[in-house]
Scaffold this motif. Structure first.
Motif: not given
Length: 289
Positions: A216-217, A221-222, A250-253
């Protein structure tokens, strides 16, 4: 210091950021067998977890008094602030916002603006951080309050629990109770929607619930830049493992905070709780834990 930012102890902000951004934190009260105390000062999460682990023992909570908020607001105004923006836990989950609003009326609503975050934990915390950064950049009170509200509205707060009993006893389960019926052995993925706790999915095992939480997270985030907070109560190892999964998914973290829930929310979710808060509005580019 034209605008000061105040919040309550359920925002669970990292101490370093509270100090850096000069945020005032007003504690809730936690009631254990035979005594009560201020969250994070007199009563910590470990004591709550130990109490709840004993069959028949309960922990309850109460909001700060309006007088507690009046004192906080006056401290900030006396220290040189022109205005105060006060950002709090969802009014659907606690009377904290109402106490803050009552205090604002006593101090002067032209001096104090109170924001209902309609969320909890770092869902509120990220809104507080955004408000404090806006204040530090010179924004006026209206913009600081609007920044807090926008950040809170954009975020998502999801969690899984080992048992729903603590939420049920504390009256915080709300519409989730109807959604789950009597299936309290289910390990649901829950979230905060419109200020209330509701169920997203029913899952039969804790491991599947955590896997659903991660998915879900990741879907929320995408590829966009996001900050995350992982919360837990008496489950540090599982929280660290969850954080590592999120780092990979999560690549954009940008920022990642891992922290134990305090006594006030911990009393309602119980030991073993895991949660994730997603903030798609934050811009700092460091990863912390």
């Amino acid at each position: 210091m034209p605008v000061a930012v105040v919040t309550d102890s359920t925002a669970y902000l990292p101490d370093a950021l509270v100090a850096e951004l000069d945020v005032e934190v007003v504690p809730l009260y936690v009631v254990l067998t035979g005594r009560s105390g201020r969250e994070g000062i007199d009563v910590g999460p470990a004591e709550v977890a130990r109490t709840l682990a004993v069959k028949g023992q309960q922990v309850t909570t109460s909001r700060p008094t309006p007088g507690d908020f009046v004192a906080a607001y006056r401290r900030r105004l006396d220290a040189g602030a022109d205005r105060v923006v006060s950002v709090h836990l969802s009014s659907e989950l606690s009377g904290t916002w109402d106490a803050a609003r009552t205090a604002a009326g006593q101090v002067g609503e032209h001096l104090v603006s109170v924001v209902d975050s309609r969320t909890a934990a770092m869902g509120t915390g990220f809104a507080v951080l955004a408000a404090a950064r806006a204040a530090a950049a010179g924004a006026g009170a209206a913009e600081v309050a609007a920044t807090a509200q926008r950040t809170a509205d954009a975020g998502s707060t999801l969690f899984v629990l080992d048992t729903l009993d603590h939420l049920r006893r504390g009256g915080r389960i709300g519409p989730a109770a109807a959604a789950l019926g009597t299936a309290l052995a289910v390990r649901p993925v829950l979230h905060v929607r419109d200020g209330r706790i509701v169920a997203l999915e029913k899952v039969r095992t804790t491991s599947r619930a955590v896997a659903k939480l991660v998915q879900r997270v990741a879907d929320l985030c995408g590829d966009q830049p996001v900050s995350l907070a992982v919360h837990h109560l008496a489950a540090q190892t599982r929280a660290d493992a969850l954080a590592e999964q999120l780092r990979q998914r999560v690549p954009g973290l940008r920022d990642l905070y891992v922290s134990e829930l305090g006594a006030a929310i911990g009393a309602h979710v119980g030991p073993g709780a895991l949660g994730v808060v997603v903030d798609p509005t934050a811009t700092p580019a460091t990863v912390a834990s």
